[in-house]
Write a protein that holds these residues in place. Sequence first.
Motif, PDB file in Angstrom:
ATOM      1  N   UNK A 108       0.836  -1.215   0.000  1.00 39.87           N
ATOM      2  CA  UNK A 108       0.000   0.000   0.000  1.00 39.87           C
ATOM      3  C   UNK A 108       0.863   1.254   0.000  1.00 39.87           C
ATOM      4  N   UNK A 109       1.923   1.267   0.829  1.00 39.65           N
ATOM      5  CA  UNK A 109       2.784   2.458   0.911  1.00 39.65           C
ATOM      6  C   UNK A 109       3.438   2.746  -0.434  1.00 39.65           C
ATOM      7  N   UNK A 304      -3.064   7.407   6.544  1.00 42.04           N
ATOM      8  CA  UNK A 304      -3.591   6.339   5.684  1.00 42.04           C
ATOM      9  C   UNK A 304      -2.785   5.051   5.849  1.00 42.04           C
ATOM     10  N   UNK A 305      -1.471   5.174   5.952  1.00 42.03           N
ATOM     11  CA  UNK A 305      -0.633   3.986   6.138  1.00 42.03           C
ATOM     12  C   UNK A 305      -0.948   3.326   7.482  1.00 42.03           C
ATOM     13  N   UNK A 309      -2.357  -0.426   8.156  1.00 50.66           N
ATOM     14  CA  UNK A 309      -1.618  -1.295   9.075  1.00 50.66           C
ATOM     15  C   UNK A 309      -2.524  -1.830  10.182  1.00 50.66           C
ATOM     16  N   UNK A 310      -3.296  -0.947  10.819  1.00 50.37           N
ATOM     17  CA  UNK A 310      -4.105  -1.315  11.982  1.00 50.37           C
ATOM     18  C   UNK A 310      -5.364  -2.066  11.593  1.00 50.37           C
ATOM     19  N   UNK A 373       0.122   7.401  16.300  1.00 50.77           N
ATOM     20  CA  UNK A 373      -1.277   7.010  16.084  1.00 50.77           C
ATOM     21  C   UNK A 373      -1.560   5.679  16.771  1.00 50.77           C
ATOM     22  N   UNK A 374      -0.625   4.724  16.670  1.00 54.22           N
ATOM     23  CA  UNK A 374      -0.823   3.413  17.282  1.00 54.22           C
ATOM     24  C   UNK A 374      -0.968   3.525  18.796  1.00 54.22           C
ATOM     25  N   UNK A 375      -0.067   4.279  19.430  1.00 49.75           N
ATOM     26  CA  UNK A 375      -0.141   4.430  20.883  1.00 49.75           C
ATOM     27  C   UNK A 375      -1.398   5.184  21.298  1.00 49.75           C
TER      28      UNK A 375
END
Length: 573
Positions: A108-109, A304-305, A309-310, A373-375
């Motif tokens: 995707x990236x 978006x990445x 991923x998530x 963003x993940x954290x």
Amino acid sequence: MELTNQIILLGSAVLLASVLSSVITRRLGVPLLLVFLVLGMLLGEQGPGGVEFRDVQTAHLFGSLALAIILFDGGMRTPFSSFRVGLRPALGLATLGVVITAGVTGAFAAWWLGLDWLMGFLLGAIVGSTDAAAVFSLLHARGLALKQRVGATLEIESGSNDPMAIFLTLVLVEVLVDGGDHMGVTVLWEFLRQIGLGALLGLAGGTGLRWLINRLDMPQGLYPLAAMAGGLTVFGLTAVLGGSGFLAIYLAGLLLGNRPLQASQYINRFHDGIARLAQIGMFLMLGLLVTPSDLLPVAVDALFIAAVLILVARPLAVWLCLLPFHFPWREQVFVGWVGLRGAVPIILALFPLLAGIPQGEMLFNIVFFVVLISLLVQGWTITPLARWLGLELPPASQVVQRVELDIPGQQELELVGYRLAENSPVVREHWTGFTLPRSVRVVAHLRDKVLLDTLDMLDLRAGDYLYLLAPPQDLPALDRLFVAVEAPERLSDRSFFGAFVLNGGARMADLSMAYGLEVPQEARDLTLDDFMRRALNTQPVVGDRLQLNGVELVVREVSGDRITRVGLKFTRG
């Protein structure tokens, strides 16, 4: 001299503020590691602190050192019992799962950013692994107790998946720098060297280090330093020889934490504190390294990445890797969501910078934003998601008074003291026929602060003090007898497990007669243990549930692969 004093003052103040912030963030449910990252950014050149730090090599050095210490402590705190249900699925996620996650995210990236496919896969490899520091910290935050199958899988995966991500990153960086000649040979050689040497030297180093510590005769305070120095020696030697130092030090810690070890109480306490300090220092330093204004141009792309991923790559990898192990869908959803990214991706993002890859700065900024963003999104929602999916267990009792003893020939004994309360199980239930584990010895029984001449175990009252000598493996059984656990009603024993306790060896035909259960004819001669294991079709753990014609059977205790006790709840009105 004045500058030295100012640096010491600033560093100690920041450390104290970081430690104290854990009290506030624990109550608010904020991921503590996110706070450290943001605090590091505020101390940086574009924040109020104004500290300029751009030394990538130093950041890589101290980041790797801190991560090694965290993995060593994580290995020591991972019991071998977790491997019964978590090892095989975790290894699948740590190898094939990382490849799938990196491949989907990287594809995707490359398409979204218009990058060469190798550069896209490099970005995917960098963010492909979950982070041990983030997972260990957040899974143990706020007293969250998860089903063993879920917690063990996540912790073992996070401690063992770094080698695969490092391997993929190093291979792709090497190919991008030197060209794609002999790529297949390069990939195979790097894989064998990283994983093979890491496993071999980690197991050998952990065995040798345990042997050495158990034969050293020195002041107690030096044993923790010997353990840490030995673990870091294993890490450094493995890395110098081309293996995965992170895998090696995790395995060394695993062996030290699961075998009789001299001065283990001092070693465990020291490494618990030093690992927390390493987390604080690492995330503060990585926050200092980033320039906030550089994040804005890549914010939309990184968003978006991170979403792919998530929401796509990680869940797809989890579904494929856990398919052979028959994880219930609720557990798959949770494992898929808790793919926390933290320090490891940021440290891996330094590799392209160190190698001089032209787009390395862009990759670093994107990766840093993805970690934020993940954290923020995943880290903040772990506890409520676990409760919504029904994966939370009744909390384990808290330590009342406990002293670990180093007795020659009996290296793992603890003196544990309990103050009985009105809602302690032995007092509340008026138990008079309870039995202590055979290896437990009663040391003292006090009433009204007076030592009783006789140890009257059949007359225990609120306010009594009871002191016992016990091996660590018997402490949970003692806690269930003597400790009053404060828990919400939904997690009380009666609400969670039901009012009735059944023996795992009971025949289903007998249970049908006693409780009116509608049991299939072909299952009437089975034991409850056999019946539930066949129906669950997976390794049983405490908290597994089975609906059966208006009743719910809840696994209450497990010994090895056998279900020994089951709770029964009537669900029909």
